[in-house]
Design a protein around this motif. Sequence first.
Motif, PDB file in Angstrom:
ATOM      1  N   ASP A 286       0.864  -1.184   0.000  1.00 20.24           N
ATOM      2  CA  ASP A 286       0.000   0.000   0.000  1.00 20.24           C
ATOM      3  C   ASP A 286       0.894   1.226   0.000  1.00 20.24           C
ATOM      4  O   ASP A 286       1.787   1.348   0.838  1.00 20.24           O
ATOM      5  CB  ASP A 286      -0.874   0.026   1.258  1.00 20.24           C
ATOM      6  CG  ASP A 286      -1.989  -0.994   1.166  1.00 20.24           C
ATOM      7  OD1 ASP A 286      -2.511  -1.199   0.050  1.00 20.24           O
ATOM      8  OD2 ASP A 286      -2.327  -1.615   2.196  1.00 20.24           O
ATOM      9  N   VAL A 287       0.642   2.107  -0.950  1.00 22.34           N
ATOM     10  CA  VAL A 287       1.408   3.343  -1.046  1.00 22.34           C
ATOM     11  C   VAL A 287       0.423   4.498  -0.967  1.00 22.34           C
ATOM     12  O   VAL A 287      -0.565   4.518  -1.709  1.00 22.34           O
ATOM     13  CB  VAL A 287       2.187   3.394  -2.383  1.00 22.34           C
ATOM     14  CG1 VAL A 287       2.911   4.717  -2.538  1.00 22.34           C
ATOM     15  CG2 VAL A 287       3.162   2.230  -2.480  1.00 22.34           C
ATOM     16  N   ASN A 288       0.653   5.413  -0.040  1.00 22.11           N
ATOM     17  CA  ASN A 288      -0.282   6.537   0.126  1.00 22.11           C
ATOM     18  C   ASN A 288       0.413   7.855  -0.179  1.00 22.11           C
ATOM     19  O   ASN A 288       1.521   8.094   0.296  1.00 22.11           O
ATOM     20  CB  ASN A 288      -0.807   6.596   1.565  1.00 22.11           C
ATOM     21  CG  ASN A 288      -1.338   5.251   2.010  1.00 22.11           C
ATOM     22  OD1 ASN A 288      -2.115   4.616   1.305  1.00 22.11           O
ATOM     23  ND2 ASN A 288      -0.876   4.787   3.165  1.00 22.11           N
ATOM     24  N   ILE A 289      -0.271   8.675  -0.937  1.00 19.37           N
ATOM     25  CA  ILE A 289       0.245  10.017  -1.221  1.00 19.37           C
ATOM     26  C   ILE A 289      -0.815  10.996  -0.751  1.00 19.37           C
ATOM     27  O   ILE A 289      -2.010  10.783  -0.995  1.00 19.37           O
ATOM     28  CB  ILE A 289       0.472  10.222  -2.729  1.00 19.37           C
ATOM     29  CG1 ILE A 289       1.406   9.135  -3.272  1.00 19.37           C
ATOM     30  CG2 ILE A 289       1.041  11.596  -3.023  1.00 19.37           C
ATOM     31  CD1 ILE A 289       1.485   9.122  -4.783  1.00 19.37           C
ATOM     32  N   ALA A 290      -0.393  12.058  -0.069  1.00 15.82           N
ATOM     33  CA  ALA A 290      -1.390  13.023   0.410  1.00 15.82           C
ATOM     34  C   ALA A 290      -0.877  14.449   0.295  1.00 15.82           C
ATOM     35  O   ALA A 290       0.314  14.713   0.470  1.00 15.82           O
ATOM     36  CB  ALA A 290      -1.763  12.703   1.857  1.00 15.82           C
ATOM     37  N   ILE A 291      -1.806  15.344  -0.037  1.00 14.08           N
ATOM     38  CA  ILE A 291      -1.566  16.778   0.104  1.00 14.08           C
ATOM     39  C   ILE A 291      -2.696  17.286   0.988  1.00 14.08           C
ATOM     40  O   ILE A 291      -3.540  16.474   1.422  1.00 14.08           O
ATOM     41  CB  ILE A 291      -1.524  17.506  -1.267  1.00 14.08           C
ATOM     42  CG1 ILE A 291      -2.836  17.280  -2.039  1.00 14.08           C
ATOM     43  CG2 ILE A 291      -0.336  17.041  -2.074  1.00 14.08           C
ATOM     44  CD1 ILE A 291      -2.949  18.119  -3.306  1.00 14.08           C
ATOM     45  N   SER A 292      -2.756  18.581   1.248  1.00 14.64           N
ATOM     46  CA  SER A 292      -3.718  19.019   2.267  1.00 14.64           C
ATOM     47  C   SER A 292      -5.140  18.551   1.969  1.00 14.64           C
ATOM     48  O   SER A 292      -5.848  18.130   2.857  1.00 14.64           O
ATOM     49  CB  SER A 292      -3.645  20.529   2.446  1.00 14.64           C
ATOM     50  OG  SER A 292      -4.035  21.141   1.238  1.00 14.64           O
ATOM     51  N   LYS A 293      -5.553  18.598   0.695  1.00 16.33           N
ATOM     52  CA  LYS A 293      -6.960  18.271   0.440  1.00 16.33           C
ATOM     53  C   LYS A 293      -7.165  17.129  -0.536  1.00 16.33           C
ATOM     54  O   LYS A 293      -8.240  16.997  -1.130  1.00 16.33           O
ATOM     55  CB  LYS A 293      -7.682  19.512  -0.045  1.00 16.33           C
ATOM     56  CG  LYS A 293      -7.931  20.494   1.070  1.00 16.33           C
ATOM     57  CD  LYS A 293      -8.875  21.552   0.593  1.00 16.33           C
ATOM     58  CE  LYS A 293      -9.280  22.494   1.702  1.00 16.33           C
ATOM     59  NZ  LYS A 293      -9.763  23.749   1.155  1.00 16.33           N
ATOM     60  N   ASP A 294      -6.141  16.346  -0.759  1.00 20.04           N
ATOM     61  CA  ASP A 294      -6.332  15.175  -1.638  1.00 20.04           C
ATOM     62  C   ASP A 294      -5.422  14.067  -1.134  1.00 20.04           C
ATOM     63  O   ASP A 294      -4.346  14.340  -0.592  1.00 20.04           O
ATOM     64  CB  ASP A 294      -5.961  15.539  -3.091  1.00 20.04           C
ATOM     65  CG  ASP A 294      -6.344  14.428  -4.082  1.00 20.04           C
ATOM     66  OD1 ASP A 294      -7.227  13.604  -3.764  1.00 20.04           O
ATOM     67  OD2 ASP A 294      -5.755  14.394  -5.182  1.00 20.04           O
TER      68      ASP A 294
END
Length: 606
Positions: A286-294
Amino acid sequence: MKYIVSISLLFISIFTFANEPLLQNSYLRNGQSLNGRWHYIVDVYETGYYNYRMEPHDGTENPGSSAYFLNKKPQNKTDRVEYDFDTAPTLIVPGDWNSQEEKLFYYEGTVWYKKSFNVEDYDASKRYYVHFGAVNYRTDVYLNGKKLGVHVGGFTPFNFEMTHLLKEKDNFLIVKVDNKRAADEVPTLSTDWWNYGGITRDVTIYELDETFIEDYKIQLTKNNNKEVSGYIKLNGENKGNQNVSLSIPELKINKAFITDDEGYVEFEFPVKRLSYWSDTNPKLYDVNIAISKDNISDKIGFRTIETNGKQILLNGEKIFLKGISIHEENVMRGGRAWSIEDAKVLLGWTKELGCNYVRLAHYPHSENMIRLADEMGILVWEEIPVYWTIQWTNTETYKKAETQLTELIQRDKNRACSIIWSMANETPTSKERLTFLTNLASTARKLDDTRLVSAALEDHGKDEDKNIMIVEDEFAEVVDVLSFNQYYGWYGGKIDNIKNIRWEIDIDKPVIISEFGAGALQGYHADNMTRWSEEFQELLYEETLPTLAKIPGISGITPWTLVDFRSPRRTLIPYQNGWNRKGLISETGNKKKAFYTLQKFYKNIK
Ligand code: GCB
């Protein structure tokens, strides 16, 4: 006035032909599906597209009332509107039209589709995209009477932003699909498969924040199995100077980055105790990428694929690719395959054969196939439809091929199963073709340096000794893996002489036999010298497999092919009846004798 009109026409054409960046991993994002029944109008003369002076309605200031994308209705009893989507019949999307409607079985031309929809939980502060998994071949997309864009190419995904035209309720999406073949297209006029037309893969609406994660690549660094590298790219007003996090919880990786002004960040970081993805260990993280609203999650496998002399190395170890070629067709339901269920049927048979590898011929197959192969541990050769006699000197044709290659790599660059990009199939050698294919290969390598490049070439007998086969093709110097199709015993040469042939290959590269095979009508039994019998096909496999096994550097084979497939070239009654019969399984799902010959051969490979 004239000046203004021509400027605006120019603007329309630039705007509509510019492909928008593809949303990476839309497959695992939540979206609103537009699959289901769509109204359709068959438009043989393209009345809904051109006015009677053959000018496109959507290129004129005031499109006439027969411009289908306007979805006109009579305003009063005197009004004349000569089409009506809402009284027209429906087709199921995804799905080709040929297998859904008998009168469209042989149809090649324009069909207009219409879908009305409301947006679930509409939020005017968000951005909205409409995404098509694939449409064959040219697509003009209109929302609420305005053009969103055009896409050319029958097997790759595309999307358009529609925020500016979308409403909460009563939207109508109108899609003009044209699958006419043409000499300057990719593929060109002649192929050996059915030209299924229509919206052949999922249609989905994605709701995104003003600034969102558009694209990323996360793979092992070339020649370094202890380092992950790649990039993340944002889209939107606030894409610059944004905090981005990347985590792979199982590996205890938590990274934080800041994007540059273009919303882009490149990275590389070491990884420890990685469980490498392989055919026997299809491990996905599982690889997760996040920015403030996505935020977006993917499942990514890490492996290396390279060549060393005549060997293909998966994670540094020599591998033999036990493969089979596959067309994207669900013969039992009829028509183009697209769903995860279709993929399960095809890849299920592949596993039953004992394969660890497939050649997805001759065009990009659906993302369902690739995602499932990733989970099942099946290595994949992916291909673009540069097939037979493409117009090598036509720069527009080159652009079409390169666009399809780019869209394919763009879609699948994070899939561990995908190991080979194939540039072409059985293309006749010439200087122009060499330039065309070499340019494609360098584009593939520029976009992705972690996979191998190949193409299905051809062999032929030596003038002085027809039992010695050679591959005379300068493109062999360019590819990483020498692959060629060989049909000794079917298109030339006697079946009882197969054991006497051998290949002279003077290039230090691994060899893959990308095709061999023979046609057989399942259930037709005769002695093994009788063409079209299961016994003939069985004998050809029995003779060919050990002969190929002696090729120095042989690293894989993908016999032609898993299942019989429809082809307009195959007219012989009673054997072909519109089907290419080189499948190991019939269109009714029954296995032919040669299925078991190949299965046994694979079982005995160490
Ligand atoms: C080939 C082509 C393949 C055909 C096959 C055949 O070499 O690559 O598309 O279907 O031969 O059956 O003739």
